[in-house]
Design an enzyme around this catalytic site. Structure first.
Site, mmCIF file in Angstrom:
data_model
loop_
_atom_site.group_PDB
_atom_site.id
_atom_site.type_symbol
_atom_site.label_atom_id
_atom_site.label_comp_id
_atom_site.label_asym_id
_atom_site.label_seq_id
_atom_site.Cartn_x
_atom_site.Cartn_y
_atom_site.Cartn_z
ATOM 1 N NE ARG A 1 53.806 26.082 25.342
ATOM 2 C CZ ARG A 1 53.497 25.518 26.505
ATOM 3 N NH1 ARG A 1 54.454 25.148 27.341
ATOM 4 N NH2 ARG A 1 52.239 25.336 26.855
ATOM 5 C CG ASN B 1 57.053 23.497 30.821
ATOM 6 O OD1 ASN B 1 57.259 24.704 30.723
ATOM 7 N ND2 ASN B 1 55.840 22.986 30.812
ATOM 8 C CG ASN C 1 47.310 19.696 35.906
ATOM 9 O OD1 ASN C 1 46.626 19.646 36.927
ATOM 10 N ND2 ASN C 1 48.360 18.921 35.706
ATOM 11 C CG ASP D 1 49.955 27.925 34.566
ATOM 12 O OD1 ASP D 1 50.985 27.714 33.893
ATOM 13 O OD2 ASP D 1 49.300 27.003 35.093
ATOM 14 C CG HIS E 1 48.701 24.192 24.439
ATOM 15 N ND1 HIS E 1 49.783 23.337 24.458
ATOM 16 C CD2 HIS E 1 48.336 24.352 25.737
ATOM 17 C CE1 HIS E 1 50.048 22.988 25.717
ATOM 18 N NE2 HIS E 1 49.197 23.597 26.511
HETATM 19 ZN ZN LIG Z 1 52.053 23.814 36.966
#
Ligand SMILES: [Zn+2]
Length: 435
Positions: free
Chosen positions: A76, A106, A289, A316, A320
């Site tokens: 992050r 991201n 997801n 993955d 959080h």
């Molecule tokens: Zn993904």
């Protein structure tokens, strides 16, 4: 319990005595002594460390394998350093048995140009686990304009992905596969048709109806997988499918490989060990997801892993904060952490249940992800650079999120009893052995 300090050791020489050394590529599977000096494997054999002065490790009960790679982690930094930094992610990875990881772009701002790729490489310098940046496919991950792929690749990006979001326009994906091909790096597809997932929060089926939660149908993934396979096939390029979760996707990938399409794929430990049943208690840690699917999907994933349709297992890892994750199921963000549980889960539910051999475990966690990302091979042979993962296949342990090196705790596996653990890593002259 507070988070412990992470303590790797810098050692000019390490001698591991009597461990089982397993390296399929070197056709090595034997108990032997292993001597590492100045970051390289200096000797393999009995009494490799005769007259040796350095760090001596009793290898009884240990298996030494080529260093594991997690090809799909979310760190992050920059943006949410309270959830994970590049350093804390690398430490969690080392504790989880990974010598190298690839991190998704991201962040905030996203990794979508040369300076942002260089930022990740700079922050990762000297860490025990090497962190390879994946650059975005499109600027700002907005789905329109391609990033400067050649620049990003030159700066160290190992792949391109807008993961977290699909590339909605097929025309943009087509150009991405064409241009990425020129850099020799793969495009990693987060395969999702947003018009079909349409605000869903769990797998669409009987259970979502019963729980009164909005569903994400399997075809949301499969239609996108099919599209991206067809794009790769049409332009003669490469595509890698991230986090495969459905039986239908496995079938599509298997068929595509059979007709010669250059497609590779990964799935994650949570899809291999859980089903949508985990959502029953509305636990936000069962929300990711793509979503957890059915028992039939899970069985198809194991089958796909076994027969080589699925090349790799990635985590993955998606940290959080508790404040954001521990809310009503509908409102919680998608994603769970996985760096410190992946190997234990795969040993317990794969190797010990005879769904995977140890050799296959090394393939899906080391050999194949390295090949997909174009990373150097990790080999156990004299002269090779030290890039090793240590396993304790019979260690019984209980997952405790409070002992994680990750800054986040959003795991669905807290309290799980596992058999088999990652015991540490040795990369170059940096050595970490779990206490
Ligand atoms: Zn993904």
């Amino acid at each position: 319990m507070p988070r412990p300090d992470f303590k790797p050791v810098r050692a000019e020489a390490v001698c591991i005595t009597g461990a089982r050394l397993l390296d399929p590529a070197s056709k090595l599977d034997a108990a032997a002594d292993l001597l590492v000096a100045d970051g390289r494997i200096a000797k393999i054999g009995s009494a490799a460390g005769g007259g040796f002065e350095g760090l001596r490790i009793d290898g009884a009960g240990l298996i030494v394998v080529p260093g594991f790679v997690d090809m799909h982690a979310h760190l992050r930094e920059p943006g949410r350093e309270d959830e994970e930094t590049i350093r804390s992610g690398a430490e969690a990875a080392a504790a989880g048995g990974f010598t190298e990881i690839a991190c998704m772009p991201n962040t905030n701002p996203p990794v979508d140009d040369r300076p942002s790729v260089e930022f990740v490489r700079r922050r990762a310098a000297g860490l025990v686990t090497d962190v390879h940046p994946i650059a975005a496919i499109t600027k700002g991950q907005r789905g329109d304009e391609l990033v400067e792929m050649a620049d990003c690749a030159e700066a160290g990006a190992v792949a391109f992905s807008d993961d977290g979001r699909p590339v909605e326009k097929a025309s943009v994906m087509r150009r991405a596969v064409e241009y990425a091909g020129m850099t020799g790096r793969p495009v990693i597809s987060h395969s999702e048709d947003l018009s079909l997932s349409d605000g869903g929060v769990m797998h669409e089926g009987a259970r979502s109806t019963r729980l009164g939660l909005r569903g994400i149908p399997s075809i949301s993934e499969e239609i996108a997988v099919d599209r991206d396979i067809r794009i790769a096939e049409y332009v003669g390029g490469r595509i890698h499918i991230a986090h495969v979760s459905t039986a239908g996707s496995v079938r599509l990938i298997r068929e595509a490989k059979a007709r010669g399409v250059t497609v590779t794929a990964e799935t994650c430990p949570h899809y291999l060990t859980l089903t949508d049943e985990a959502v029953q208690g509305y636990d936000p840690n069962a929300k990711m997801n793509p979503p957890l699917r059915t028992a039939e999907d899970r069985a198809a994933l194991w089958e796909g892993l076994k027969d080589g349709t699925i090349d790799a297992v990635s985590t993955d890892h998606a940290p959080h904060s508790s404040e954001e994750k521990n809310v009503e199921f509908d409102a919680a963000p998608f994603g769970v952490i996985g760096l410190e549980t992946a190997v234990g889960l795969l040993l317990t539910h794969g190797v010990h249940k005879r769904k995977l051999t140890l050799r296959e475990l090394v393939l899906v966690l080391s050999v194949l992800p390295r090949r997909i990302l174009g990373l150097s091979e990790a080999r156990i042979r004299e002269g090779a650079g030290a890039n090793l993962t240590f396993l304790r296949p019979d260690a019984a342990w209980t997952v405790d999120r409070d002992g994680f090196f990750s800054k986040s705790k959003n795991t669905p596996f807290h309290g799980w009893a596992l058999k088999g653990a990652a015991a540490g890593v040795l990369r170059g002259d940096q050595f970490y052995l779990a206490p």
